[in-house]
Structure formats: C-alpha cells, structure tokens
Design an enzyme around this catalytic site. Sequence first.
Site, PDB file in Angstrom:
ATOM      1  N   ASN A   7      -8.786  -5.205  -5.121  1.00 41.30           N
ATOM      2  CA  ASN A   7      -9.065  -4.022  -4.310  1.00 41.30           C
ATOM      3  C   ASN A   7      -9.401  -2.877  -5.263  1.00 41.30           C
ATOM      4  O   ASN A   7      -8.512  -2.284  -5.882  1.00 41.30           O
ATOM      5  CB  ASN A   7      -7.848  -3.669  -3.448  1.00 41.30           C
ATOM      6  CG  ASN A   7      -8.087  -2.433  -2.601  1.00 41.30           C
ATOM      7  OD1 ASN A   7      -9.205  -1.939  -2.485  1.00 41.30           O
ATOM      8  ND2 ASN A   7      -7.027  -1.918  -2.003  1.00 41.30           N
ATOM      9  N   LYS A   9     -10.494   0.017  -4.546  1.00 41.94           N
ATOM     10  CA  LYS A   9     -10.204   1.337  -3.968  1.00 41.94           C
ATOM     11  C   LYS A   9     -11.373   2.292  -4.269  1.00 41.94           C
ATOM     12  O   LYS A   9     -12.524   1.879  -4.185  1.00 41.94           O
ATOM     13  CB  LYS A   9      -8.852   1.850  -4.465  1.00 41.94           C
ATOM     14  CG  LYS A   9      -7.709   0.843  -4.195  1.00 41.94           C
ATOM     15  CD  LYS A   9      -6.353   1.379  -4.505  1.00 41.94           C
ATOM     16  CE  LYS A   9      -5.297   0.318  -4.206  1.00 41.94           C
ATOM     17  NZ  LYS A   9      -3.928   0.811  -4.398  1.00 41.94           N
ATOM     18  N   HIS A  93      -4.451  -1.378   5.230  1.00 39.82           N
ATOM     19  CA  HIS A  93      -3.837  -1.108   3.935  1.00 39.82           C
ATOM     20  C   HIS A  93      -2.917   0.106   4.053  1.00 39.82           C
ATOM     21  O   HIS A  93      -3.193   1.043   4.807  1.00 39.82           O
ATOM     22  CB  HIS A  93      -4.911  -0.865   2.881  1.00 39.82           C
ATOM     23  CG  HIS A  93      -4.377  -0.839   1.475  1.00 39.82           C
ATOM     24  ND1 HIS A  93      -3.772   0.268   0.939  1.00 39.82           N
ATOM     25  CD2 HIS A  93      -4.360  -1.796   0.509  1.00 39.82           C
ATOM     26  CE1 HIS A  93      -3.398  -0.004  -0.305  1.00 39.82           C
ATOM     27  NE2 HIS A  93      -3.744  -1.246  -0.584  1.00 39.82           N
ATOM     28  N   GLU A  95      -2.465   2.614   2.296  1.00 35.90           N
ATOM     29  CA  GLU A  95      -3.094   3.913   2.034  1.00 35.90           C
ATOM     30  C   GLU A  95      -3.914   4.383   3.227  1.00 35.90           C
ATOM     31  O   GLU A  95      -4.008   5.589   3.479  1.00 35.90           O
ATOM     32  CB  GLU A  95      -3.953   3.819   0.771  1.00 35.90           C
ATOM     33  CG  GLU A  95      -3.103   3.652  -0.479  1.00 35.90           C
ATOM     34  CD  GLU A  95      -3.848   3.103  -1.670  1.00 35.90           C
ATOM     35  OE1 GLU A  95      -3.224   2.955  -2.729  1.00 35.90           O
ATOM     36  OE2 GLU A  95      -5.061   2.802  -1.544  1.00 35.90           O
ATOM     37  N   GLU A 161       2.673  -6.013   1.423  1.00 30.93           N
ATOM     38  CA  GLU A 161       2.671  -5.024   0.355  1.00 30.93           C
ATOM     39  C   GLU A 161       3.761  -3.988   0.614  1.00 30.93           C
ATOM     40  O   GLU A 161       3.548  -3.036   1.367  1.00 30.93           O
ATOM     41  CB  GLU A 161       1.300  -4.354   0.235  1.00 30.93           C
ATOM     42  CG  GLU A 161       0.650  -3.957   1.557  1.00 30.93           C
ATOM     43  CD  GLU A 161      -0.510  -2.995   1.367  1.00 30.93           C
ATOM     44  OE1 GLU A 161      -1.114  -2.975   0.286  1.00 30.93           O
ATOM     45  OE2 GLU A 161      -0.801  -2.247   2.308  1.00 30.93           O
ATOM     46  N   GLY A 167       1.386   0.699  -7.043  1.00 27.85           N
ATOM     47  CA  GLY A 167       1.020   1.703  -8.024  1.00 27.85           C
ATOM     48  C   GLY A 167       2.198   2.414  -8.657  1.00 27.85           C
ATOM     49  O   GLY A 167       2.038   3.442  -9.317  1.00 27.85           O
ATOM     50  N   SER A 206       1.742  -3.806  -7.538  1.00 26.58           N
ATOM     51  CA  SER A 206       1.836  -3.712  -9.003  1.00 26.58           C
ATOM     52  C   SER A 206       1.750  -5.083  -9.672  1.00 26.58           C
ATOM     53  O   SER A 206       2.539  -5.408 -10.564  1.00 26.58           O
ATOM     54  CB  SER A 206       3.131  -2.995  -9.410  1.00 26.58           C
ATOM     55  OG  SER A 206       3.157  -1.680  -8.899  1.00 26.58           O
TER      56      SER A 206
END
Length: 244
Positions: A7, A9, A93, A95, A161, A167, A206
Amino acid sequence: MRFVVANWKMHFLSDQARDFCEAFLADYVPSPSVTAVIAPPFHLIRPVADSLRSRQVRVFGQNGHAEPNGAYTGEISMAQLQDAGCSGVILGHSERRQFFGETDEALVAKVKAARDWNLLPLLCVGETLEERQQGRTLEILDRQISILARTGPTPLWVAYEPVWAIGTGLRAEVGQIRQAHAFIKSRLTTLMNQNFGPVPILYGGSITPETFPELLDIPEVAGGLVGGASLDPLKFATLVKQAG
C-alpha cells in the site's frame, strides 16, 4: 497461497514509481504460491499496471466510490479503477475511516460496487488502542465484518490491521493476532455460508523483513498488507520471497 500487498498510500511521483518497478522486478522471483500486489496512488495506476503486467503482479486501487460515474469531484469509481488496470481495491482502510469519516454503511455500497465491476475487495478491519484497552476488540471486528451480511456473498480478502500498530513500530502479539484472525474466520464462515471457499486473512501493522517470518509462522495469517516497507523495492521483494 500467500498474499503480499504493497500500500503506497500518498507516496511517489511518476519517475519514482518507474524506478521502483525497475528495481523491484530486477529482484522479483514469481512463485505459484504467492500473489504479489501493489496499490499505487490513482495517477500511477496505469503506468504501474503496464510495468507489472508481464510479471503477473496485480494492481489494486487504494479506495473507490460506489457510484460508476457522476458529480463526485475528487473521487474515482470502481469502473475507472478497472479501466486503469486494477483487479482489486482496498476498502475500509483505517486511515480512510479515521481521516475521511468512512462508515460501515458506505462500505456496504463500495463492496457491492467492487463486485459489480469484477474488482476483488480487500476489506480492512481493526480496533484502535482505546478499543483494545476497553476489551472491545472482538465487538469492533464483529461490527466491521458484519457489513458482509448486507453485501451478499462475494469473493474477497480481509486484512486485520490493529490501528495502534500501523506506522508506530508496534506489533500485536502472536496470541492477539491468532485470536483476531480466528474470530474473523468464524464470522466470515457464518456470514458467507462457505459459498466462496476460504477467505485469506492478511495481517497489517508495521510489517518489515525482520518481523514478517514470525508473522508467516502464525497458521491463521495468509500474508501481509504492507505500508512503509513497501516503499523500498528491495524490502518489498524480500517480503514476497519470504512469503514463498
């Protein structure tokens, strides 16, 4: 079969994406037991798809709108993703949920739209640190997975996730991952009536070449949804090799 999804991003310009593909393909060894996927920003989908097609690396969108066209400035439809060379799309996702207010209701429509345009949905689910500390992990996963009761049966992949491990350098413990993946699998079996066979459940959070082998040793983990490490072509190639 294992699955490794990059991904990207909101990273890379055209020259950087071209250089990535050249470096990755120079070190990439296709395997019949591994499916490699790259999800680039929208403007890079076509050139990346053209670069990777001959090596059988799949390309996914990072998001898609439920409507096939219309007055939705700044959005991209499933039809347009397919037209650009995508065979799948990442949906839900963390985010997108956190920064753009994406709701479970919106994801029902998006999963249906992806299916209608022959795009494989990669549905992301996971809890925040606060939700885990409150003991609500399985409740959150149940709510997020249960949207499939309203989409109808469809082939898909799922990525677990834990939001607190994206991250941050943190990673869920093996027992936590196994519990979450087993729960997701049981809910999928019930919701989808086993009409489409087993659904691969990936882990995202991560992932690096140093941590991936241990994750792959977990029986319930079918692969990885990779963020930061997927921006390095040699690291991503290493992850694909490790999955084989």
